[in-house]
Design a protein around this motif. Sequence first.
Motif, PDB file in Angstrom:
ATOM      1  N   ALA A  26       0.826  -0.701   0.121  1.00 48.74           N
ATOM      2  CA  ALA A  26      -0.013  -0.002   0.242  1.00 48.74           C
ATOM      3  C   ALA A  26       1.016   1.174  -0.103  1.00 48.74           C
ATOM      4  O   ALA A  26       0.768   2.534  -0.565  1.00 48.74           O
ATOM      5  CB  ALA A  26      -0.765   0.194   1.128  1.00 48.74           C
ATOM      6  N   ARG A  27       2.100   0.819   0.662  1.00 46.69           N
ATOM      7  CA  ARG A  27       2.769   1.631   0.678  1.00 46.69           C
ATOM      8  C   ARG A  27       3.491   3.138  -0.216  1.00 46.69           C
ATOM      9  O   ARG A  27       3.566   3.664  -1.075  1.00 46.69           O
ATOM     10  CB  ARG A  27       3.840   1.974   2.058  1.00 46.69           C
ATOM     11  CG  ARG A  27       4.693   3.261   2.081  1.00 46.69           C
ATOM     12  CD  ARG A  27       5.559   3.281   3.541  1.00 46.69           C
ATOM     13  NE  ARG A  27       5.269   2.812   4.425  1.00 46.69           N
ATOM     14  CZ  ARG A  27       5.758   2.801   5.516  1.00 46.69           C
ATOM     15  NH1 ARG A  27       7.078   2.122   5.327  1.00 46.69           N
ATOM     16  NH2 ARG A  27       4.721   2.278   6.849  1.00 46.69           N
ATOM     17  N   GLY A  28       3.601   1.373  -1.033  1.00 43.24           N
ATOM     18  CA  GLY A  28       4.327   1.468  -2.559  1.00 43.24           C
ATOM     19  C   GLY A  28       3.373   1.951  -3.695  1.00 43.24           C
ATOM     20  O   GLY A  28       3.496   3.167  -4.180  1.00 43.24           O
ATOM     21  N   HIS A  29       2.418   2.021  -3.816  1.00 43.55           N
ATOM     22  CA  HIS A  29       1.281   2.372  -4.299  1.00 43.55           C
ATOM     23  C   HIS A  29       1.197   4.210  -3.864  1.00 43.55           C
ATOM     24  O   HIS A  29       1.019   4.328  -5.012  1.00 43.55           O
ATOM     25  CB  HIS A  29      -0.063   1.612  -4.097  1.00 43.55           C
ATOM     26  CG  HIS A  29       0.249   0.632  -5.022  1.00 43.55           C
ATOM     27  ND1 HIS A  29       0.202  -0.285  -5.899  1.00 43.55           N
ATOM     28  CD2 HIS A  29      -0.441  -0.885  -4.294  1.00 43.55           C
ATOM     29  CE1 HIS A  29      -0.125  -1.179  -6.247  1.00 43.55           C
ATOM     30  NE2 HIS A  29      -0.035  -2.223  -5.204  1.00 43.55           N
ATOM     31  N   ARG A  30       0.754   4.477  -2.803  1.00 44.51           N
ATOM     32  CA  ARG A  30       0.846   5.511  -2.143  1.00 44.51           C
ATOM     33  C   ARG A  30       2.016   6.397  -3.064  1.00 44.51           C
ATOM     34  O   ARG A  30       1.867   7.636  -3.867  1.00 44.51           O
ATOM     35  CB  ARG A  30       0.428   5.571  -0.806  1.00 44.51           C
ATOM     36  CG  ARG A  30      -0.729   5.299  -0.441  1.00 44.51           C
ATOM     37  CD  ARG A  30      -0.458   5.860   1.212  1.00 44.51           C
ATOM     38  NE  ARG A  30       0.420   5.567   1.904  1.00 44.51           N
ATOM     39  CZ  ARG A  30       0.175   4.534   2.516  1.00 44.51           C
ATOM     40  NH1 ARG A  30      -0.746   3.712   2.852  1.00 44.51           N
ATOM     41  NH2 ARG A  30       1.485   3.990   3.249  1.00 44.51           N
ATOM     42  N   THR A  31       2.753   5.894  -2.796  1.00 46.22           N
ATOM     43  CA  THR A  31       4.551   6.541  -3.244  1.00 46.22           C
ATOM     44  C   THR A  31       4.297   6.933  -4.935  1.00 46.22           C
ATOM     45  O   THR A  31       4.467   8.223  -5.720  1.00 46.22           O
ATOM     46  CB  THR A  31       5.593   6.266  -3.359  1.00 46.22           C
ATOM     47  OG1 THR A  31       5.687   5.561  -1.606  1.00 46.22           O
ATOM     48  CG2 THR A  31       6.638   6.534  -3.497  1.00 46.22           C
ATOM     49  N   GLU A  32       3.865   5.911  -5.365  1.00 50.15           N
ATOM     50  CA  GLU A  32       3.754   5.958  -7.114  1.00 50.15           C
ATOM     51  C   GLU A  32       2.753   6.839  -7.652  1.00 50.15           C
ATOM     52  O   GLU A  32       2.858   7.212  -7.960  1.00 50.15           O
ATOM     53  CB  GLU A  32       3.191   4.595  -8.121  1.00 50.15           C
ATOM     54  CG  GLU A  32       4.050   3.437  -7.717  1.00 50.15           C
ATOM     55  CD  GLU A  32       3.700   2.148  -8.025  1.00 50.15           C
ATOM     56  OE1 GLU A  32       2.223   1.749  -8.292  1.00 50.15           O
ATOM     57  OE2 GLU A  32       4.362   0.807  -7.950  1.00 50.15           O
ATOM     58  N   THR A  33       1.190   6.758  -6.844  1.00 53.11           N
ATOM     59  CA  THR A  33       0.654   7.735  -7.346  1.00 53.11           C
ATOM     60  C   THR A  33       0.848   8.940  -6.181  1.00 53.11           C
ATOM     61  O   THR A  33       0.788  10.575  -7.777  1.00 53.11           O
ATOM     62  CB  THR A  33      -0.767   7.420  -6.508  1.00 53.11           C
ATOM     63  OG1 THR A  33      -1.179   6.716  -6.441  1.00 53.11           O
ATOM     64  CG2 THR A  33      -1.542   8.670  -6.166  1.00 53.11           C
ATOM     65  N   ARG A  34       1.935   9.559  -5.788  1.00 52.34           N
ATOM     66  CA  ARG A  34       2.289  10.927  -5.442  1.00 52.34           C
ATOM     67  C   ARG A  34       3.695  11.293  -7.056  1.00 52.34           C
ATOM     68  O   ARG A  34       3.376  12.299  -7.150  1.00 52.34           O
ATOM     69  CB  ARG A  34       3.210  11.039  -4.542  1.00 52.34           C
ATOM     70  CG  ARG A  34       2.035  11.101  -3.181  1.00 52.34           C
ATOM     71  CD  ARG A  34       2.406  11.257  -1.533  1.00 52.34           C
ATOM     72  NE  ARG A  34       2.139  10.529  -1.109  1.00 52.34           N
ATOM     73  CZ  ARG A  34       2.631   9.704  -0.331  1.00 52.34           C
ATOM     74  NH1 ARG A  34       3.906  10.292   0.268  1.00 52.34           N
ATOM     75  NH2 ARG A  34       2.077   9.101   0.733  1.00 52.34           N
ATOM     76  N   THR A  35       3.635  10.259  -6.869  1.00 48.81           N
ATOM     77  CA  THR A  35       5.205  10.329  -7.776  1.00 48.81           C
ATOM     78  C   THR A  35       4.873  10.174  -9.444  1.00 48.81           C
ATOM     79  O   THR A  35       5.868  10.273 -10.111  1.00 48.81           O
ATOM     80  CB  THR A  35       6.632   9.843  -7.302  1.00 48.81           C
ATOM     81  OG1 THR A  35       6.153   8.910  -7.693  1.00 48.81           O
ATOM     82  CG2 THR A  35       6.690  10.603  -6.038  1.00 48.81           C
ATOM     83  N   GLY A  36       3.728   9.389  -9.422  1.00 48.71           N
ATOM     84  CA  GLY A  36       3.827   8.993 -10.825  1.00 48.71           C
ATOM     85  C   GLY A  36       3.083   9.821 -11.790  1.00 48.71           C
ATOM     86  O   GLY A  36       4.452  10.041 -12.441  1.00 48.71           O
ATOM     87  N   PHE A  37       3.403  10.737 -12.144  1.00 47.02           N
ATOM     88  CA  PHE A  37       3.234  12.501 -12.302  1.00 47.02           C
ATOM     89  C   PHE A  37       4.588  13.248 -13.079  1.00 47.02           C
ATOM     90  O   PHE A  37       4.954  13.284 -14.211  1.00 47.02           O
ATOM     91  CB  PHE A  37       2.325  13.948 -12.212  1.00 47.02           C
ATOM     92  CG  PHE A  37       0.940  13.104 -12.062  1.00 47.02           C
ATOM     93  CD1 PHE A  37       0.167  12.749 -13.584  1.00 47.02           C
ATOM     94  CD2 PHE A  37      -0.086  12.655 -11.104  1.00 47.02           C
ATOM     95  CE1 PHE A  37      -1.303  12.049 -12.888  1.00 47.02           C
ATOM     96  CE2 PHE A  37      -1.564  12.305 -10.678  1.00 47.02           C
ATOM     97  CZ  PHE A  37      -2.540  12.205 -12.065  1.00 47.02           C
ATOM     98  N   LYS A  38       5.550  13.120 -12.206  1.00 46.61           N
ATOM     99  CA  LYS A  38       6.588  13.685 -11.934  1.00 46.61           C
ATOM    100  C   LYS A  38       7.176  13.197 -12.646  1.00 46.61           C
ATOM    101  O   LYS A  38       8.131  13.194 -13.915  1.00 46.61           O
ATOM    102  CB  LYS A  38       6.943  13.807 -10.528  1.00 46.61           C
ATOM    103  CG  LYS A  38       8.454  14.736 -10.378  1.00 46.61           C
ATOM    104  CD  LYS A  38       9.243  14.785  -9.385  1.00 46.61           C
ATOM    105  CE  LYS A  38       7.845  15.568  -8.474  1.00 46.61           C
ATOM    106  NZ  LYS A  38       8.589  15.739  -6.629  1.00 46.61           N
ATOM    107  N   ASP A  39       7.289  11.742 -12.358  1.00 49.42           N
ATOM    108  CA  ASP A  39       7.590  10.577 -13.045  1.00 49.42           C
ATOM    109  C   ASP A  39       7.502  10.374 -14.809  1.00 49.42           C
ATOM    110  O   ASP A  39       8.802  10.633 -15.031  1.00 49.42           O
ATOM    111  CB  ASP A  39       7.757   9.246 -12.768  1.00 49.42           C
ATOM    112  CG  ASP A  39       8.965   8.809 -11.551  1.00 49.42           C
ATOM    113  OD1 ASP A  39       9.468  10.036 -10.807  1.00 49.42           O
ATOM    114  OD2 ASP A  39       8.643   8.329 -10.706  1.00 49.42           O
TER     115      ASP A  39
END
Length: 66
Positions: free
Chosen positions: A38-51
């Motif tokens: 779940a923490r990994g998914h939250r991180t992906e959500t936060r940084t996904g647009f930037k990446d």
Amino acid sequence: MAKVNVGLDAELVVEVMVLAGIGSPQDAVEAVMRDYIARGHRTETRTGFKDRNLREIDAKPQEPQG
């Protein structure tokens, strides 16, 4: 759902059980795994647009320099 058996150090599992406040070794380890995912998914959500934006910039052909 498929099941997987994994051998873990008993001290490690007991530490997880104490920290999580869970009495079953399997439930404690499963809770840690679910939290990690779940923490990994939250991180992906936060940084996904930037990446995604960085990938688009890197994918564009660059003009010759020099």
